[in-house]
Design an enzyme around this catalytic site. Sequence first.
Site, PDB file in Angstrom:
ATOM      1  N   ASP A 106       0.839  -1.190   0.000  1.00  6.60           N
ATOM      2  CA  ASP A 106       0.000   0.000   0.000  1.00  6.60           C
ATOM      3  C   ASP A 106       0.886   1.258   0.000  1.00  6.60           C
ATOM      4  OD1 ASP A 106      -3.075   0.755   0.547  1.00  6.60           O
ATOM      5  OD2 ASP A 106      -1.867   1.992   1.885  1.00  6.60           O
ATOM      6  N   ARG A 107       0.770   2.122   1.013  1.00 11.10           N
ATOM      7  CA  ARG A 107       1.596   3.334   1.044  1.00 11.10           C
ATOM      8  C   ARG A 107       3.083   2.981   1.053  1.00 11.10           C
ATOM      9  NH1 ARG A 107      -1.534   6.599  -0.927  1.00 11.10           N
ATOM     10  NH2 ARG A 107      -0.237   8.344  -0.230  1.00 11.10           N
ATOM     11  N   HIS A 151     -11.447   7.993  -0.090  1.00 12.75           N
ATOM     12  CA  HIS A 151     -10.495   8.580   0.854  1.00 12.75           C
ATOM     13  C   HIS A 151      -9.354   9.277   0.128  1.00 12.75           C
ATOM     14  CE1 HIS A 151      -8.903   4.708  -0.324  1.00 12.75           C
ATOM     15  NE2 HIS A 151      -7.766   4.929   0.294  1.00 12.75           N
ATOM     16  N   TYR A 211      -1.193  11.322   1.993  1.00  8.99           N
ATOM     17  CA  TYR A 211      -2.127  11.138   0.880  1.00  8.99           C
ATOM     18  C   TYR A 211      -2.216  12.384  -0.004  1.00  8.99           C
ATOM     19  CZ  TYR A 211      -4.024   6.558   2.037  1.00  8.99           C
ATOM     20  OH  TYR A 211      -4.172   5.216   2.225  1.00  8.99           O
ATOM     21  N   HIS A 271      -7.163  -7.035   1.031  1.00 13.74           N
ATOM     22  CA  HIS A 271      -6.083  -6.081   0.798  1.00 13.74           C
ATOM     23  C   HIS A 271      -4.889  -6.327   1.710  1.00 13.74           C
ATOM     24  CE1 HIS A 271      -4.128  -2.304  -0.153  1.00 13.74           C
ATOM     25  NE2 HIS A 271      -4.274  -1.841   1.075  1.00 13.74           N
TER      26      HIS A 271
END
Length: 291
Positions: A106-107, A151, A211, A271
């Site tokens: 992910d990030r 988001h 983000y 996920h």
Amino acid sequence: MTPTIPGFTQQHVPTNGITLNAAVGGSGPPLVLLHGFPQTHLMWRHVAPALAAEHTVICPDLRGYGASDKPADTDGTTYSKRTMAADIVALVRELGHERFAVAGHDRGALVAIRAGLDHPDKVTHLASLDVLPTLDMWDVMRGTSAAVGFHLYLMAQPPGLPERMIEASADAFFGHFLDIWTRDPAAVPPEIRAAYLAASRAAVPSIVADYRASAGIDLAHDRADREAGRRLRMPVTVLQQDWGAALGFDAAALWSAWAPDLRHITVSCGHFMAEEAPDEVVKAVRDLLTR
């Protein structure tokens, strides 16, 4: 008591003008594991001990997350993936290594990708878990299917409103993703969920800044790389759910434009695959490191 990764020690390492919290264990060639949202280094608690049998495994909290420093974002670059990748290169150097393999979720995968693009002499192998490069992510988000990424749009807004909205109901906001992105709820047990929520609750401004950077400076960096023909030179393995087909795009084709030496693997889980399918993740990383 705060959960830990069994057999790992916590270190607070000064790096790139901040201090990162990292769990370190094992011995051998260095392997860095970078967590995603809304998690901390604890997401690797099943994967890291297995890989520590052959490697020095380094599991940091990214800047702005967990027990790492959370500097204020003063100019829009503080949480760019370029800055966060430089953190990781400096962290590994502080721990006595010059070159390393990296796996990110992910990030953390976005940080790993940027490290591979910016520091190809430092990154030997790269694994990405369930994310697209920033440029491609924004390109495929369109129509009603983009609702799954609400988001991304919320936290891309200018400073002020996103932070206030999320802080007003932080546990509900972060808990929402732990719920809807997990196919097997038992993969994130109550004590781990509580640790994730507490860490995220204390880091709203920095998480939003992370983000927000992806809708700004990170996107600009990816576009510049694409225009210059810059690609990932090292062996790359991508583990992904089948959401590419569900959303109407070919994830493997998008990835192949960035990584000539690519293995793209579809994993049947939610996920949070390092927590739901750790054996598959361990096998994929081990296979990557033999290439």
